[in-house]
Design an enzyme around this catalytic site. Structure first.
Site, mmCIF file in Angstrom:
data_model
loop_
_atom_site.group_PDB
_atom_site.id
_atom_site.type_symbol
_atom_site.label_atom_id
_atom_site.label_comp_id
_atom_site.label_asym_id
_atom_site.label_seq_id
_atom_site.Cartn_x
_atom_site.Cartn_y
_atom_site.Cartn_z
ATOM 1 C CG HIS A 111 79.268 60.748 54.428
ATOM 2 N ND1 HIS A 111 80.123 60.100 53.571
ATOM 3 C CD2 HIS A 111 79.845 60.665 55.652
ATOM 4 C CE1 HIS A 111 81.173 59.644 54.250
ATOM 5 N NE2 HIS A 111 81.022 59.979 55.520
ATOM 6 C CE1 TYR A 150 80.084 55.081 58.457
ATOM 7 C CE2 TYR A 150 81.283 56.718 57.185
ATOM 8 C CZ TYR A 150 81.156 55.944 58.325
ATOM 9 O OH TYR A 150 82.087 56.030 59.330
ATOM 10 N N PRO A 174 84.814 67.254 57.024
ATOM 11 C CG PRO A 174 83.454 65.762 55.873
ATOM 12 C CD PRO A 174 84.464 66.833 55.665
ATOM 13 C CG MET A 175 87.531 65.675 60.655
ATOM 14 S SD MET A 175 88.949 66.596 61.304
ATOM 15 C CE MET A 175 88.321 68.297 61.222
ATOM 16 C CB THR A 176 82.628 61.401 63.403
ATOM 17 O OG1 THR A 176 81.919 61.164 62.187
ATOM 18 C CG2 THR A 176 81.771 60.948 64.576
#
Length: 367
Positions: free
Chosen positions: A174, A179, A30-32
């Site tokens: 996540h 976070y 996952p990569m923003t």
């Protein structure tokens, strides 16, 4: 680059677990990206993910997507995972990936106290966290009430239900990098004395309730992947568990709650997690839980992602050796796949010399 001399055959063996079957052992990390105006993933986002599926990625984990809470994300172009328009956009992503023969799960996300007051998309929304503390320990807001915690759990559960409804192949929660879920895990940001705090096991309670609520919504056969890390965005040396014993105590409640696969986030996959063993975090997690695990961290590159600069390609020998030994089951690839959607296909076909070095300019476009 350093030539890969070891056969990559094990990277392309099929993966079969109780609830998930994949054509190979590769995972898109996952990569923003932030290319979803008003939180809605469009055709360009669908094409971006489809391109990786077409080139042989075994499992795609989407960029972090905001659950239904006013302060879940910070940025007007971060994709959301609630509301008809955003969910329709994700349904199109799923359709495109499936048509290309791939499998995909959304990463369900709440940024917690890393959000600043006044940030879009909801400028009036305050950041929330277990104790209202920033990652550096500064008091920013009031701690979440128990009622707010329960409502947040249900927001995750609704996202999980929607993921199944629109055709995803599982979900990833996540719980890493500082976070929201990780803020409950970490003693620096969780000073609660109720059932959501206290000791190491007490601090897993929020995650446990999230996992259990998601399981309730998706049923027994839908895969739940859980991503966690020791390090935080502001502290690369942070530890939730200082010993294998502590790690086992931390993981046991999550296993019992219903996690199927652990995604163990490290900055460099080859680094040992504890002294007196070469096992990395994924290796220890598999040894302690018996669950399948995903390893990640600078795969195929000679520079860490945290420097946000370019990186050259490097040998996969060490990675393959660990995979052959069964230290981990799946391998997540980040920047290499961001730069080069054909990375998996090139590795499978032995075209290592055609692999592209990572250029930070790739972050500015969606391809």
């Amino acid at each position: 680059m350093s030539q890969t001399n070891t056969s990559t055959e094990s990277l392309f063996k099929s993966f079969h677990s109780e609830k998930l079957q994949l054509s190979n052992r590769t995972v898109m990390a996952p990569m923003t990206r932030g290319f979803s105006p008003n939180g809605v993933p469009g055709e360009d986002v669908a094409a971006y993910y489809r391109r990786r599926a077409e080139n042989g990625v075994g499992l795609i984990v989407t960029e972090g997507t905001g659950i239904n809470h006013p302060s879940s994300v910070s940025g007007a172009s971060i994709p959301l995972f609630h509301g008809e328009e955003s969910l329709n956009g994700w349904a199109n992503v799923v359709k495109e990936v499936h048509q290309a023969g791939g499998k995909i799960v959304p990463q369900l996300w709440h940024v917690g106290m890393t959000r600043k007051k006044g940030e879009l998309p909801n400028e009036e929304a305050f950041p929330v966290g277990p104790s209202g503390l920033s990652l550096s320990g500064k008091e920013i807001t009031e701690p979440m009430s128990e009622e707010e915690v329960v409502q947040m759990v249900e927001a995750y559960a609704q996202a999980a239900a929607d993921a199944k409804r629109i055709g995803f192949d599982g979900i990833e929660l996540h719980g890493a990098h500082g976070y929201l879920i990780d803020q409950f895990f970490w003693e620096n940001t969780n000073r609660r004395t109720d059932r959501y705090g206290g000791d190491l096991v007490g601090r897993t309670r929020f995650a446990v309730e999230v996992i259990e609520a998601c399981r309730r919504e998706v049923g027994p056969d839908f895969p739940i992947i859980f991503r966690f890390s020791q390090w935080k965005m502001n502290d690369f040396g942070a530890k939730l568990a200082n010993t294998p014993d502590e790690l086992e105590r931390f993981l046991e409640p999550l296993v019992n709650a219903g996690v199927d696969i652990f995604h163990c986030s490290t900055r460099r996959f080859w680094e040992p997690e504890f002294e007196a063993s070469d096992l990395n975090l994924a290796g220890w997690t598999k040894k302690l839980t018996g669950k399948p695990v995903i390893s990640v961290g600078s795969v195929g590159l000679d520079g860490e992602f945290t420097s946000f600069s370019g990186a050259g390609t490097t040998s996969l020998d060490g990675l393959i050796d660990r995979l052959d030994l069964g230290e981990f089951d799946l391998v997540a690839i980040g920047r290499s796949l961001l730069q080069d959607p054909e990375w998996v296909r090139k590795v499978e076909e032995g075209k290592a010399n055609d692999l592209l070095p990572f250029d930070k300019e790739a972050l500015k476009k969606l391809y």
